[in-house]
Design a protein around this motif. Sequence first.
Motif, PDB file in Angstrom:
ATOM      1  N   HIS A 135     -17.312 -22.690  -8.120  1.00 37.05           N
ATOM      2  CA  HIS A 135     -16.421 -21.579  -8.480  1.00 37.05           C
ATOM      3  C   HIS A 135     -15.105 -21.882  -8.578  1.00 37.05           C
ATOM      4  O   HIS A 135     -14.286 -20.996  -9.069  1.00 37.05           O
ATOM      5  CB  HIS A 135     -16.273 -20.695  -6.933  1.00 37.05           C
ATOM      6  N   LEU A 136     -14.472 -23.028  -8.500  1.00 40.25           N
ATOM      7  CA  LEU A 136     -13.040 -23.323  -8.516  1.00 40.25           C
ATOM      8  C   LEU A 136     -12.829 -23.744 -10.068  1.00 40.25           C
ATOM      9  O   LEU A 136     -13.732 -24.608 -10.333  1.00 40.25           O
ATOM     10  CB  LEU A 136     -12.473 -24.096  -7.463  1.00 40.25           C
ATOM     11  N   LEU A 137     -11.589 -23.734 -10.393  1.00 40.08           N
ATOM     12  CA  LEU A 137     -11.264 -24.474 -11.768  1.00 40.08           C
ATOM     13  C   LEU A 137     -10.464 -25.630 -11.647  1.00 40.08           C
ATOM     14  O   LEU A 137     -10.401 -26.459 -12.656  1.00 40.08           O
ATOM     15  CB  LEU A 137     -10.371 -23.335 -12.620  1.00 40.08           C
ATOM     16  N   SER A 138     -10.098 -25.988 -10.332  1.00 45.54           N
ATOM     17  CA  SER A 138      -9.551 -27.375 -10.396  1.00 45.54           C
ATOM     18  C   SER A 138      -9.783 -27.965  -8.870  1.00 45.54           C
ATOM     19  O   SER A 138     -10.161 -27.060  -7.967  1.00 45.54           O
ATOM     20  CB  SER A 138      -8.016 -27.291 -10.421  1.00 45.54           C
ATOM     21  N   ASN A 139      -9.895 -29.128  -8.597  1.00 49.60           N
ATOM     22  CA  ASN A 139     -10.140 -30.011  -7.221  1.00 49.60           C
ATOM     23  C   ASN A 139      -8.989 -30.022  -6.432  1.00 49.60           C
ATOM     24  O   ASN A 139      -8.895 -30.059  -5.359  1.00 49.60           O
ATOM     25  CB  ASN A 139     -10.887 -30.956  -7.574  1.00 49.60           C
ATOM     26  N   GLY A 140      -7.799 -30.000  -7.235  1.00 52.69           N
ATOM     27  CA  GLY A 140      -6.630 -30.116  -6.566  1.00 52.69           C
ATOM     28  C   GLY A 140      -6.136 -28.798  -5.880  1.00 52.69           C
ATOM     29  O   GLY A 140      -5.795 -27.757  -6.672  1.00 52.69           O
ATOM     30  N   ILE A 141      -5.856 -28.795  -4.496  1.00 49.63           N
ATOM     31  CA  ILE A 141      -5.626 -27.519  -3.979  1.00 49.63           C
ATOM     32  C   ILE A 141      -4.251 -27.704  -3.196  1.00 49.63           C
ATOM     33  O   ILE A 141      -4.056 -28.733  -2.388  1.00 49.63           O
ATOM     34  CB  ILE A 141      -6.727 -27.149  -2.581  1.00 49.63           C
ATOM     35  N   PHE A 142      -3.437 -26.747  -3.659  1.00 51.16           N
ATOM     36  CA  PHE A 142      -1.930 -26.798  -3.058  1.00 51.16           C
ATOM     37  C   PHE A 142      -1.697 -25.663  -1.892  1.00 51.16           C
ATOM     38  O   PHE A 142      -1.059 -25.948  -0.725  1.00 51.16           O
ATOM     39  CB  PHE A 142      -0.820 -26.354  -3.981  1.00 51.16           C
ATOM     40  N   ALA A 143      -2.392 -24.658  -2.044  1.00 51.32           N
ATOM     41  CA  ALA A 143      -2.101 -23.553  -1.132  1.00 51.32           C
ATOM     42  C   ALA A 143      -3.236 -22.544  -0.825  1.00 51.32           C
ATOM     43  O   ALA A 143      -4.087 -22.586  -1.939  1.00 51.32           O
ATOM     44  CB  ALA A 143      -1.113 -22.450  -1.806  1.00 51.32           C
ATOM     45  N   PRO A 189      -3.635  -9.207   3.251  1.00 46.29           N
ATOM     46  CA  PRO A 189      -3.797  -8.200   4.343  1.00 46.29           C
ATOM     47  C   PRO A 189      -5.152  -8.029   4.772  1.00 46.29           C
ATOM     48  O   PRO A 189      -5.331  -7.586   5.940  1.00 46.29           O
ATOM     49  CB  PRO A 189      -2.827  -7.039   3.787  1.00 46.29           C
ATOM     50  N   GLU A 190      -6.148  -8.030   3.878  1.00 42.91           N
ATOM     51  CA  GLU A 190      -7.699  -8.027   4.165  1.00 42.91           C
ATOM     52  C   GLU A 190      -8.233  -9.101   4.671  1.00 42.91           C
ATOM     53  O   GLU A 190      -9.588  -9.229   4.823  1.00 42.91           O
ATOM     54  CB  GLU A 190      -8.147  -7.333   2.910  1.00 42.91           C
ATOM     55  N   ASN A 191      -7.467 -10.227   4.934  1.00 43.79           N
ATOM     56  CA  ASN A 191      -7.917 -11.556   5.405  1.00 43.79           C
ATOM     57  C   ASN A 191      -9.040 -12.112   4.452  1.00 43.79           C
ATOM     58  O   ASN A 191      -9.843 -13.017   4.989  1.00 43.79           O
ATOM     59  CB  ASN A 191      -8.633 -11.326   6.917  1.00 43.79           C
ATOM     60  N   ARG A 192      -8.350 -12.162   3.107  1.00 48.31           N
ATOM     61  CA  ARG A 192      -9.387 -12.598   2.256  1.00 48.31           C
ATOM     62  C   ARG A 192      -8.523 -13.758   1.578  1.00 48.31           C
ATOM     63  O   ARG A 192      -7.253 -13.855   1.242  1.00 48.31           O
ATOM     64  CB  ARG A 192      -9.784 -11.620   1.018  1.00 48.31           C
ATOM     65  N   PRO A 193      -9.167 -14.927   1.088  1.00 46.30           N
ATOM     66  CA  PRO A 193      -8.270 -16.185   0.675  1.00 46.30           C
ATOM     67  C   PRO A 193      -7.996 -16.022  -0.886  1.00 46.30           C
ATOM     68  O   PRO A 193      -8.588 -15.687  -1.829  1.00 46.30           O
ATOM     69  CB  PRO A 193      -9.448 -17.148   0.950  1.00 46.30           C
ATOM     70  N   TRP A 194      -6.687 -16.493  -0.880  1.00 44.10           N
ATOM     71  CA  TRP A 194      -6.058 -16.778  -2.351  1.00 44.10           C
ATOM     72  C   TRP A 194      -5.611 -18.312  -2.248  1.00 44.10           C
ATOM     73  O   TRP A 194      -5.235 -18.625  -1.363  1.00 44.10           O
ATOM     74  CB  TRP A 194      -5.029 -15.841  -2.475  1.00 44.10           C
ATOM     75  N   VAL A 195      -6.005 -18.694  -3.511  1.00 46.13           N
ATOM     76  CA  VAL A 195      -5.966 -20.247  -3.599  1.00 46.13           C
ATOM     77  C   VAL A 195      -5.183 -20.595  -4.810  1.00 46.13           C
ATOM     78  O   VAL A 195      -5.188 -20.344  -5.734  1.00 46.13           O
ATOM     79  CB  VAL A 195      -7.297 -21.016  -3.570  1.00 46.13           C
ATOM     80  N   GLY A 196      -3.979 -21.522  -4.281  1.00 49.76           N
ATOM     81  CA  GLY A 196      -3.227 -22.276  -5.438  1.00 49.76           C
ATOM     82  C   GLY A 196      -3.589 -23.663  -5.751  1.00 49.76           C
ATOM     83  O   GLY A 196      -3.808 -24.398  -4.900  1.00 49.76           O
ATOM     84  N   THR A 197      -3.994 -23.853  -6.932  1.00 48.79           N
ATOM     85  CA  THR A 197      -4.418 -25.157  -7.387  1.00 48.79           C
ATOM     86  C   THR A 197      -3.589 -26.100  -8.265  1.00 48.79           C
ATOM     87  O   THR A 197      -2.438 -25.493  -8.964  1.00 48.79           O
ATOM     88  CB  THR A 197      -5.851 -24.953  -8.102  1.00 48.79           C
ATOM     89  N   PHE A 215      -0.095 -24.431 -12.239  1.00 48.00           N
ATOM     90  CA  PHE A 215       0.242 -25.236 -10.898  1.00 48.00           C
ATOM     91  C   PHE A 215       0.780 -24.302  -9.976  1.00 48.00           C
ATOM     92  O   PHE A 215       2.104 -23.942  -9.931  1.00 48.00           O
ATOM     93  CB  PHE A 215       1.185 -26.379 -11.129  1.00 48.00           C
ATOM     94  N   VAL A 216       0.165 -23.992  -8.789  1.00 49.90           N
ATOM     95  CA  VAL A 216       0.569 -22.704  -7.843  1.00 49.90           C
ATOM     96  C   VAL A 216       0.670 -23.597  -6.650  1.00 49.90           C
ATOM     97  O   VAL A 216      -0.326 -24.102  -5.895  1.00 49.90           O
ATOM     98  CB  VAL A 216      -0.642 -21.716  -7.906  1.00 49.90           C
ATOM     99  N   TYR A 217       1.726 -23.678  -5.960  1.00 52.12           N
ATOM    100  CA  TYR A 217       2.148 -24.468  -4.792  1.00 52.12           C
ATOM    101  C   TYR A 217       2.212 -23.568  -3.578  1.00 52.12           C
ATOM    102  O   TYR A 217       1.911 -24.124  -2.626  1.00 52.12           O
ATOM    103  CB  TYR A 217       3.262 -25.377  -4.887  1.00 52.12           C
ATOM    104  N   ASP A 218       2.665 -22.353  -3.394  1.00 54.03           N
ATOM    105  CA  ASP A 218       2.519 -21.383  -2.487  1.00 54.03           C
ATOM    106  C   ASP A 218       2.322 -20.126  -2.795  1.00 54.03           C
ATOM    107  O   ASP A 218       2.527 -19.714  -3.867  1.00 54.03           O
ATOM    108  CB  ASP A 218       3.954 -21.780  -1.701  1.00 54.03           C
TER     109      ASP A 218
END
Length: 399
Positions: free
Chosen positions: A105-113, A118-126, A152-155
């Motif tokens: 599912h993800l496009l990168s293994n490096g996870i920053f954030a 508000p609906e308690n669903r995850p957003w991921v910065g890589t 590159f998304v850090y926060d």
Amino acid sequence: MINKNFTLQPYKFIKKTRAIIFIFVAVASFIHVDTTRAFSTSISKKTSAEPYPHILKTQTFDLNTRNIKVLTSQGKHLWMGTGQGIIRYDTHTNEDYKVYDNQNHLLSNGIFAISMDPENRPWVGTYGGGLSHFDGKQWHHYNTPQGLNDAFVYDIEFDKNSLWLATWSGVNRVTGDPGSRKNWQSFTFENTEGGLIDDWVYAIEIEPSGKTWFGTESGISAYHHGKWEAFNHSNGLGAPYDQVQQENRSIMSLFQGQHHSASPSIPNLQTSDYRPNYVVSMLLDKKNRLWIGTWGGGLSMLDTHTSIFRNFTMKDGLPGNFILALELDRSGRLWIGTNDGLSRFDGKTFQNFSAINGLKSKFIFSIEAASDYSLWLGGNHSLTRMVLDPKTGTPLNIN
């Protein structure tokens, strides 16, 4: 209340999913208690250090990934961002966890954030894979074609109907459907005429008023009603070098292979043991005091009402001058992850925790205070769970 039954069990299971190995070491059980967390304590003119005198009740996991950059709780699940993808762990079980990586599912293994909307669903910065979002059924990905400044998304922070993103090419604000480019705004050093003090942005905090703070490599910036202001070491951010020089000696050799030198988590540092403008972590408390973790310059506190800084270093009680993580627990205490252990600050005393108390990692890269009064610590090759007393906020001990 917390069920204090606790059993230590040596390596109860070892389970592999792709490249990540998860080793369970101890078990504790919890009953959910909810309250509002806020750090509103007044700060004493003089602070001091106090070593924690007990051995902690902890739950420890060994991982074969270098470090845990981010921890985020979602009900019974704990999301862990590592250099080898995400681990989503069901904290109500001993063995149930799932891995998301570039093969799943993800496009990168490096996870920053990892942030919950508000609906308690995850957003991921890589690292290099842009922004990813799980809507409960499937993953969606957003990158430069949609309007993201770079991959590159850090926060990630949410403000009413807006999504704010810290990248290494400035800041994005998304209002509405992120799949539509017209909903993306870009803020950079250039187009804000230096209002955003640096394009390398690592942290975002948002006041109730909507005023938004950005931590960068060159200091901090604030944006409100279309106006910018910026602060750096010349304004008081970070302690003077002569206050940290002696304690910072030889620190960089300890970081070798632990964090920035072998990982992209903290770039552009080379061998520097003092970068007071470099914001590694940031947290806004209930009094709108902005706590800022610097690289070698200690912990800074900005009174956002007066624009006056106060700095704390090892001389003031901190265990280390490299502030890697900041978190509030549900009783209102400030927890600080450093290069040399963990600290809890009540406004007067830095109560410090280390290996002698049962912590496995010297480096505390991430901290998450969960609603069940668990305090999760992400370290080097390890994850540790502490349990806090709901009434006092004091960690539970073995004796």
